[in-house]
Motif scaffolding. Structure first.
Motif, PDB file in Angstrom:
ATOM      1  N   LYS A   1      27.166   0.818 -23.247  1.00 39.83           N
ATOM      2  CA  LYS A   1      28.460   1.248 -23.776  1.00 39.83           C
ATOM      3  C   LYS A   1      28.913   2.500 -23.041  1.00 39.83           C
ATOM      4  O   LYS A   1      28.122   3.413 -22.814  1.00 39.83           O
ATOM      5  CB  LYS A   1      28.362   1.529 -25.276  1.00 39.83           C
ATOM      6  N   HIS A   2      30.198   2.516 -22.693  1.00 41.37           N
ATOM      7  CA  HIS A   2      30.764   3.632 -21.950  1.00 41.37           C
ATOM      8  C   HIS A   2      32.089   4.045 -22.561  1.00 41.37           C
ATOM      9  O   HIS A   2      32.793   3.233 -23.151  1.00 41.37           O
ATOM     10  CB  HIS A   2      30.995   3.242 -20.478  1.00 41.37           C
ATOM     11  N   GLU A   3      32.401   5.318 -22.389  1.00 38.84           N
ATOM     12  CA  GLU A   3      33.720   5.842 -22.736  1.00 38.84           C
ATOM     13  C   GLU A   3      34.157   6.679 -21.531  1.00 38.84           C
ATOM     14  O   GLU A   3      33.951   7.886 -21.466  1.00 38.84           O
ATOM     15  CB  GLU A   3      33.658   6.696 -23.996  1.00 38.84           C
ATOM     16  N   PHE A   4      34.767   5.981 -20.572  1.00 38.14           N
ATOM     17  CA  PHE A   4      35.131   6.594 -19.301  1.00 38.14           C
ATOM     18  C   PHE A   4      36.406   7.412 -19.403  1.00 38.14           C
ATOM     19  O   PHE A   4      37.313   7.083 -20.168  1.00 38.14           O
ATOM     20  CB  PHE A   4      35.346   5.514 -18.232  1.00 38.14           C
ATOM     21  N   THR A   5      36.482   8.460 -18.585  1.00 41.37           N
ATOM     22  CA  THR A   5      37.703   9.231 -18.390  1.00 41.37           C
ATOM     23  C   THR A   5      38.028   9.159 -16.910  1.00 41.37           C
ATOM     24  O   THR A   5      37.152   9.348 -16.069  1.00 41.37           O
ATOM     25  CB  THR A   5      37.511  10.712 -18.792  1.00 41.37           C
ATOM     26  N   GLY A   6      39.289   8.875 -16.613  1.00 39.04           N
ATOM     27  CA  GLY A   6      39.692   8.784 -15.220  1.00 39.04           C
ATOM     28  C   GLY A   6      41.190   8.631 -15.093  1.00 39.04           C
ATOM     29  O   GLY A   6      41.938   8.980 -16.004  1.00 39.04           O
ATOM     30  N   ALA A   7      41.601   8.102 -13.958  1.00 42.65           N
ATOM     31  CA  ALA A   7      43.020   7.898 -13.674  1.00 42.65           C
ATOM     32  C   ALA A   7      43.199   6.497 -13.090  1.00 42.65           C
ATOM     33  O   ALA A   7      42.305   6.011 -12.388  1.00 42.65           O
ATOM     34  CB  ALA A   7      43.521   8.942 -12.686  1.00 42.65           C
ATOM     35  N   PRO A   8      44.337   5.874 -13.377  1.00 43.68           N
ATOM     36  CA  PRO A   8      44.594   4.580 -12.744  1.00 43.68           C
ATOM     37  C   PRO A   8      44.555   4.728 -11.221  1.00 43.68           C
ATOM     38  O   PRO A   8      45.065   5.706 -10.665  1.00 43.68           O
ATOM     39  CB  PRO A   8      46.001   4.216 -13.221  1.00 43.68           C
ATOM     40  N   LEU A   9      43.942   3.756 -10.558  1.00 48.01           N
ATOM     41  CA  LEU A   9      43.872   3.784  -9.093  1.00 48.01           C
ATOM     42  C   LEU A   9      45.266   3.832  -8.495  1.00 48.01           C
ATOM     43  O   LEU A   9      45.497   4.540  -7.514  1.00 48.01           O
ATOM     44  CB  LEU A   9      43.097   2.575  -8.572  1.00 48.01           C
ATOM     45  N   LEU A  10      46.217   3.136  -9.102  1.00 46.81           N
ATOM     46  CA  LEU A  10      47.589   3.146  -8.586  1.00 46.81           C
ATOM     47  C   LEU A  10      48.167   4.561  -8.603  1.00 46.81           C
ATOM     48  O   LEU A  10      48.805   4.978  -7.630  1.00 46.81           O
ATOM     49  CB  LEU A  10      48.479   2.190  -9.388  1.00 46.81           C
ATOM     50  N   ASP A  11      47.940   5.317  -9.670  1.00 43.24           N
ATOM     51  CA  ASP A  11      48.424   6.701  -9.736  1.00 43.24           C
ATOM     52  C   ASP A  11      47.780   7.558  -8.641  1.00 43.24           C
ATOM     53  O   ASP A  11      48.446   8.392  -8.026  1.00 43.24           O
ATOM     54  CB  ASP A  11      48.136   7.329 -11.104  1.00 43.24           C
ATOM     55  N   ALA A  12      46.478   7.341  -8.409  1.00 43.41           N
ATOM     56  CA  ALA A  12      45.783   8.104  -7.360  1.00 43.41           C
ATOM     57  C   ALA A  12      46.371   7.786  -5.994  1.00 43.41           C
ATOM     58  O   ALA A  12      46.625   8.694  -5.191  1.00 43.41           O
ATOM     59  CB  ALA A  12      44.289   7.798  -7.399  1.00 43.41           C
ATOM     60  N   LEU A  13      46.626   6.509  -5.717  1.00 46.09           N
ATOM     61  CA  LEU A  13      47.229   6.123  -4.439  1.00 46.09           C
ATOM     62  C   LEU A  13      48.633   6.700  -4.309  1.00 46.09           C
ATOM     63  O   LEU A  13      49.006   7.209  -3.250  1.00 46.09           O
ATOM     64  CB  LEU A  13      47.267   4.600  -4.294  1.00 46.09           C
ATOM     65  N   ASN A  14      49.416   6.627  -5.383  1.00 45.65           N
ATOM     66  CA  ASN A  14      50.784   7.152  -5.355  1.00 45.65           C
ATOM     67  C   ASN A  14      50.808   8.655  -5.134  1.00 45.65           C
ATOM     68  O   ASN A  14      51.779   9.184  -4.588  1.00 45.65           O
ATOM     69  CB  ASN A  14      51.529   6.789  -6.639  1.00 45.65           C
ATOM     70  N   SER A  15      49.748   9.365  -5.542  1.00 44.85           N
ATOM     71  CA  SER A  15      49.704  10.816  -5.322  1.00 44.85           C
ATOM     72  C   SER A  15      49.565  11.141  -3.835  1.00 44.85           C
ATOM     73  O   SER A  15      49.915  12.230  -3.405  1.00 44.85           O
ATOM     74  CB  SER A  15      48.568  11.454  -6.125  1.00 44.85           C
ATOM     75  N   ILE A  16      49.076  10.184  -3.063  1.00 45.49           N
ATOM     76  CA  ILE A  16      48.956  10.363  -1.609  1.00 45.49           C
ATOM     77  C   ILE A  16      50.235   9.901  -0.920  1.00 45.49           C
ATOM     78  O   ILE A  16      50.778  10.588  -0.070  1.00 45.49           O
ATOM     79  CB  ILE A  16      47.738   9.588  -1.069  1.00 45.49           C
ATOM     80  N   ASP A  17      50.711   8.705  -1.303  1.00 46.67           N
ATOM     81  CA  ASP A  17      51.923   8.118  -0.713  1.00 46.67           C
ATOM     82  C   ASP A  17      52.432   7.062  -1.677  1.00 46.67           C
ATOM     83  O   ASP A  17      51.756   6.035  -1.882  1.00 46.67           O
ATOM     84  CB  ASP A  17      51.600   7.499   0.649  1.00 46.67           C
ATOM     85  N   PRO A  18      53.593   7.275  -2.286  1.00 42.30           N
ATOM     86  CA  PRO A  18      54.113   6.318  -3.267  1.00 42.30           C
ATOM     87  C   PRO A  18      54.322   4.902  -2.718  1.00 42.30           C
ATOM     88  O   PRO A  18      54.419   3.962  -3.487  1.00 42.30           O
ATOM     89  CB  PRO A  18      55.441   6.934  -3.698  1.00 42.30           C
ATOM     90  N   GLY A  19      54.348   4.723  -1.427  1.00 38.92           N
ATOM     91  CA  GLY A  19      54.568   3.396  -0.861  1.00 38.92           C
ATOM     92  C   GLY A  19      53.296   2.647  -0.496  1.00 38.92           C
ATOM     93  O   GLY A  19      53.363   1.514  -0.013  1.00 38.92           O
TER      94      GLY A  19
END
Length: 171
Positions: A78-96
């Motif tokens: 059982k896990h209770e992870f904290t993180g960020a959506p991969l899409l948000d992480a990619l968009n922080s580098i380049d939204p396209g």
């Protein structure tokens, strides 16, 4: 009889030499050209590093809490992870970025490699880069703090999860 034993030794030495050559070739092919290190994720397209993500970078994005039960050969955890959506992480580098590629190859410091289709990344509530479990930082391979991990929420077995994440190669 001695001739047969000599021939068998020659064959044995030839097989050993062939195995050594195969090991050397695979070691060469699997070596990393970049300096991968835990605590940072190199985001690449081909040989070009287009960005670097750290836990601090991910913590600046909206946090997601994900409760999961992962079934594996060692049983259910059982896990209770904290993180960020991969899409948000990619968009922080380049939204396209999500429009420029169709697949992401994930690699851990242990050279475990997996793949995620961009359609999975674009699906809401699905692919995350996590950095904590039950509120505690994820441990690095050497036992320190600061590891990151890819989880795919709709993948109940976790076979494609990449622990000790150090590289995302966009294809």
């Amino acid at each position: 009889m001695e001739s047969k034993a000599v021939d068998q030794k020659k064959i044995l030495y030839a097989v050993i030499a062939l195995l050594v050559i195969i090991i050397v070739v695979f070691a060469f092919l699997n070596r990393g050209d970049e300096n991968l290190q835990e605590g940072q994720i190199l985001v690449k397209t081909g040989d070009n590093v287009i960005g670097v993500l750290t836990v601090a970078d991910l913590q600046k994005l909206p946090a997601a809490q994900k409760k999961m039960v992962i079934q594996s050969t060692s049983g259910m955890t059982k896990h209770e992870f904290t993180g960020a959506p991969l899409l948000d992480a990619l968009n922080s580098i380049d939204p396209g970025l999500s429009q420029k590629c169709t697949r992401i190859i994930t690699r851990g410091i242990d050279n475990y490699t997996s793949g995620v289709n961009m359609s999975e990344v674009l699906r809401p509530n699905n692919v995350f880069i996590v950095y904590a479990d039950h509120g505690e930082p994820l441990k690095t391979k050497t036992g320190g703090e600061g590891a990151m991990r890819i989880i795919i929420y709709q993948d109940e077995f976790g076979q494609r999860f990449t622990n000790f994440l150090t590289s995302l190669e966009l294809q």
